[in-house]
Structures are given as structure tokens and as C-alpha cells.
Write an enzyme that holds these catalytic residues in place. Structure first.
Site, short mmCIF file in Angstrom:
data_model
loop_
_atom_site.label_atom_id
_atom_site.label_comp_id
_atom_site.label_asym_id
_atom_site.label_seq_id
_atom_site.Cartn_x
_atom_site.Cartn_y
_atom_site.Cartn_z
CG ASP A 71 -1.86 1.16 1.30
OD1 ASP A 71 -1.64 2.15 0.57
OD2 ASP A 71 -2.82 1.10 2.10
CB SER A 154 -1.42 12.68 -18.00
OG SER A 154 -2.15 13.62 -17.23
CE1 TYR A 166 -5.21 12.42 -13.60
CE2 TYR A 166 -4.85 14.33 -15.01
CZ TYR A 166 -4.74 12.98 -14.78
OH TYR A 166 -4.15 12.16 -15.72
CE LYS A 170 -1.56 11.93 -13.28
NZ LYS A 170 -0.89 10.64 -12.94
CB THR A 201 -6.54 0.92 -18.47
OG1 THR A 201 -7.67 1.80 -18.31
CG2 THR A 201 -5.29 1.75 -18.70
#
Length: 287
Positions: A71, A154, A166, A170, A201
Site C-alpha cells: 500500500d 499526463s 488532478y 501531475k 486499460t
């Protein structure tokens, strides 16, 4: 520098998705790959894939897959992972920081304050986990006086994509790559942030199959997760690898430069013209 013989790699977050594809491609190239993730049993996730499944498929492809339940929000488990690598191999050649949390409402439209506060979990397993894994991997990477660290990232680091949480995450791993490269350079260890395109995916395949007409154009242009793994393998073999250290690279463009194609023989398209170019960092170093 070229990491071509008897490579040992750690790929984090490789039960499925990008991490699985990267691990499979590296394993197929003959690399010993430590596969990390939390999924021990298929009953633990709505999506297919476990750490053990990925390691087994690496073995079937001619590599050596070593599953490690880890984890990446638990620092003691990350420390134990690299202690295991040290006991079993003494050093490390490649680290791929790919572990990432995907909150259920990540792609839901709307401003960030209408989404769950849980989106900040991407700062933990994503930005922070890349830092922690690199921290514990560093003594093993410098032991061979050659190494490679890749942060998967990304275009969201440069444009609005899924909201500020997000994007900030990144952008952070891109900057981590640049700054870690400064510290690693005297030890001949390269650090790169690699922008992946839309990937085929398990998660996106389910999305495409649920609305084939809506996502037809997206599905046609998507990359396989193994394409990124092939790129990392090519980087590790590149004698000029250190010239790229500290950079943020677009996977599709790197593939064109290094002659790497996807598993179906195609060359993925760069989205630079619509989503933006990688950042250019200042060369100043303030100690």
C-alpha cells in the site's frame, strides 16, 4: 549509459492499468520486475487484475515477476519493499513511479467544490508516493552508478483536466522529476517524467464498451499500456539517457524518436497541439 543487462526494476501500482502494461513490457524484455499494488485477490476490486496475476504473466513472457503486496500510502510498507529488493538483488536499475489513486468522481463534470474532498487522495498515492518510493530507492539506484527513475504523468500537468487536484498532482510529479534529476546527476541516475496518452486499460475498455458510439474516436486513438513499458525499456538502453534527465517527455514523441511502436504496430499520436507542450524549467540551482 545503457542499462541493458540483468536489469532489476520496481513498477509501482501494477495490478492493472498502466502499471501492469509497463511491467509486462519490461518483463518481456528480460527484466526482473518487482510488481507492487494492493490487490491480492480478484474479489477485492471491481476491475480485473491482481499483483500476482501480473507477476505470473511476466514469467510466462520470459521475464521474472516478483509480486509484492504494498500500500503506497503506508511508508513502512514502501520501506519494506526496497529492503526486500536489497536483500534479494543488492541494487536497483529502474524505478517506475506509477501508483495512483483514482477517486470514483474524478471524471465527473463540475467545479471542484461540487466533487468529493476525497480527490485530495491523489496527492497521497500519486505525488507523495512517488517521492517516498524514490527516497527509499535512491541508495539502491546509486549503488550501480547508473539508473533510471520514471514518473508516469499526463498532459493534465499543463492543461485543465479533471479539475485542480488532478492537475496539481501531475504537475507535481513533473517537477519532482526535474529536481530529483539534479540530486541524482552526480551518480549517473536519470529521472524523467513521461506523459502518457489515453490508455486502453481495464477501466477505459469498460467505458468504451458501455458507450461504443460515443467513445469510438477516443478508442481508436488510445495507446496500449505496454507502449509506455516499451518506451521505458528503450530509454534504459539509450546510451545518451543522461542527456534527457530532468525532462518531461511526451510518450508518443519519444516513440517516434526512438523507433518504438505500440503492440499493434502503430505509432501513437502526440496531443501537443491540443493539450499543450511539456514545461521547460529554469536551469538555476539554489542549494
Amino acid at each position: 549509459m545503457g542499462l541493458t543487462e540483468d536489469r532489476v526494476a520496481v513498477v509501482t501500482g501494477a495490478s492493472r492499468g498502466a502499471g501492469k502494461g509497463i511491467a509486462l513490457a519490461l518483463g518481456e524484455a528480460g527484466t526482473t520486475v518487482y510488481v507492487t499494488g494492493r490487490t491480492r485477490s480478484s474479489r477485492e476490486s471491481d476491475l480485473p487484475g491482481t499483483v500476482l496475476d501480473t507477476a505470473e504473466e511476466i514469467n510466462e513472457r520470459g521475464g521474472t515477476g516478483i509480486p509484492v503486496i504494498c500500500d503506497h500510502s503506508r511508508d513502512e510498507q514502501v520501506a519494506a519493499l526496497f529492503q526486500q529488493v536489497e536483500r534479494e538483488h543488492g541494487a536497483l536499475d529502474v524505478l517506475v513511479n506509477n501508483a495512483f489513486t483514482i477517486p470514483p468522481d474524478l471524471a465527473r463534470k463540475g467545479p471542484f467544490w461540487e466533487k468529493s474532498l476525497g480527490l485530495q487522495s491523489m496527492f497521497d498515492v500519486g505525488m507523495r508516493s512517488a517521492y517516498v518510493a524514490s527516497y527509499y530507492a535512491a541508495p539502491l539506484l546509486i549503488r550501480n552508478s547508473a539508473g533510471l527513475v520514471v514518473n508516469t504523468s499526463s498532459f493534465g500537468g499543463r492543461c485543465y483536466m479533471h479539475g485542480p487536484a488532478y492537475g496539481a498532482g501531475k504537475a507535481a510529479v513533473d517537477k519532482l522529476a526535474h529536481d530529483m534529476a539534479v540530486d541524482f546527476r552526480p551518480h549517473n541516475v536519470a529521472v524523467i517524467s513521461l506523459w502518457m496518452g489515453l490508455l486502453k486499460t481495464e477501466r477505459t475498455k469498460a467505458l468504451f464498451e458501455g458507450a461504443p458510439d460515443r467513445y469510438k474516436s477516443f478508442a481508436a486513438g488510445a495507446e496500449s499500456p505496454e507502449f509506455t513499458g516499451r518506451l521505458i525499456d528503450a530509454l534504459a538502453r539509450d546510451p545518451d539517457l543522461m542527456k534527457r534527465s530532468g525532462q518531461v517527455l511526451i510518450g508518443a514523441e519519444l516513440g517516434e524518436e526512438l523507433g518504438v511502436r505500440d503492440i499493434d504496430g502503430t505509432s501513437p499520436h502526440s496531443h501537443r497541439e491540443t493539450l499543450g507542450a511539456p514545461p521547460t524549467f529554469n536551469k538555476a540551482v539554489v542549494q
